[in-house]
Design an enzyme around this catalytic site. Structure first.
Site, mmCIF file in Angstrom:
data_model
loop_
_atom_site.group_PDB
_atom_site.id
_atom_site.type_symbol
_atom_site.label_atom_id
_atom_site.label_comp_id
_atom_site.label_asym_id
_atom_site.label_seq_id
_atom_site.Cartn_x
_atom_site.Cartn_y
_atom_site.Cartn_z
ATOM 1 N N LYS A 89 0.843 -1.201 0.000
ATOM 2 C CA LYS A 89 0.000 0.000 0.000
ATOM 3 C C LYS A 89 0.878 1.251 0.000
ATOM 4 C CE LYS A 89 -3.679 2.172 2.784
ATOM 5 N NZ LYS A 89 -4.513 2.019 3.992
ATOM 6 N N SER B 256 -9.375 2.115 3.316
ATOM 7 C CA SER B 256 -8.498 2.864 2.446
ATOM 8 C C SER B 256 -7.514 1.999 1.666
ATOM 9 C CB SER B 256 -7.696 3.866 3.298
ATOM 10 O OG SER B 256 -6.887 3.183 4.242
ATOM 11 N N SER C 191 -9.928 -0.135 7.541
ATOM 12 C CA SER C 191 -9.301 -0.044 6.212
ATOM 13 C C SER C 191 -8.646 -1.316 5.719
ATOM 14 C CB SER C 191 -8.275 1.094 6.207
ATOM 15 O OG SER C 191 -8.924 2.329 6.347
#
Length: 269
Positions: free
Chosen positions: A79, A148, A172
């Protein structure tokens, strides 16, 4: 079964036993990205040549009889809030476009030490907060992949990579995992060090991971967990043997609850 369809644990075993090369797996994953990411848009940054160079070096290491780690030669996505010394880390924001860290985040360094190929950076909502990124749900591009850690979950769900790293401050990891139909793992606070990651809340930030099986996330968590003197919430204690726990029969049958929250009437069908 094509190499990109293998689970993370299967891929690691095939490479360890000499039935598959890391370069072959990585190339097949990159081909899958070419085929699927035009619609899914899971990647924030990808350098195919660099990913293949990593894989080829790991294949040479194995061929020379050198020691190999539990993730040797397996591609993993990161990420875009975790620092990577060989890729940009832009936090999903134009404000940080082109930001190139000098060092890996602690969890990325642990993955490299275990032999993983750091394949690229996946899309995050801006600053891992509310502003969504470009990623679409791989099962239906009209639907959200969840945030996210949207890119990490979508990349795993679309078989572009067998495992990925994400983060969770509120939901997330577990939300995009559920939306995209993969396994997400949000560990105990302080289990995986956050050094080199964007910090939103010291009390709530967690490093998590995505894969397509429980065995896979157990293996990823096992590699990344541990003490880091630069993260004050980690502790110098033995980490759990997640792979053994994942292989055990659950002590009780699972129970499921469905709770309608106070804002339930705002939910879309």
């Amino acid at each position: 079964m094509d190499p990109h369809e293998l689970s993370l644990a299967q891929a690691a075993l095939e490479i360890r036993e000499g039935r598959l090369k890391s370069a072959e797996l990585t190339r097949d994953c990159l081909d899958r990205v070419k085929a699927a990411d035009g619609e899914v848009r899971a990647w924030a940054f990808l350098d195919p040549e660099h990913a293949l160079r990593q894989a080829e070096e790991l294949d040479r290491r194995r061929a020379e009889g050198k020691s190999i780690g539990p993730l040797h030669g397996v591609p993993v996505a990161i990420k875009d809030i975790f620092d990577t010394g060989d890729y940009p880390t832009e936090y999903g924001s134009p404000i940080y476009a082109g930001r190139t860290p000098r060092h890996d985040a602690a969890c990325v360094a642990k993955l490299r030490a275990a032999g993983a190929v750091i394949m690229g950076k996946t899309v995050t909502t801006e600053f891992a907060y509310f502003q969504p990124g470009k990623t679409r749900n791989p099962h239906d591009p009209k639907r959200t992949p969840g945030g996210s850690s949207s890119g990490s979950a979508a990349a795993v769900a679309a078989c572009m990579v067998p495992g990925a790293v994400g983060s969770q401050t509120n939901g997330s990891v577990i939300r995009p995992a559920a939306f995209c139909g993969v396994v997400g793992f949000k560990p105990t606070h302080g289990l995986i060090p956050r050094t080199g990651a964007l910090i939103l809340s010291r009390a709530l930030d967690h490093v998590g991971c995505f894969a397509r099986t429980v065995e896979d996330v157990a293996l990823l968590a096992e590699v990344m967990a541990g003490f880091d003197a630069d993260d004050p919430d980690t502790r110098p204690i033995a980490t759990p043997h997640f792979s053994a726990v994942a292989a055990e029969t659950p002590p009780l049958p699972p129970r499921f609850a469905f709770v309608k929250t106070p804002s339930w009437n705002q939910a879309e069908p």
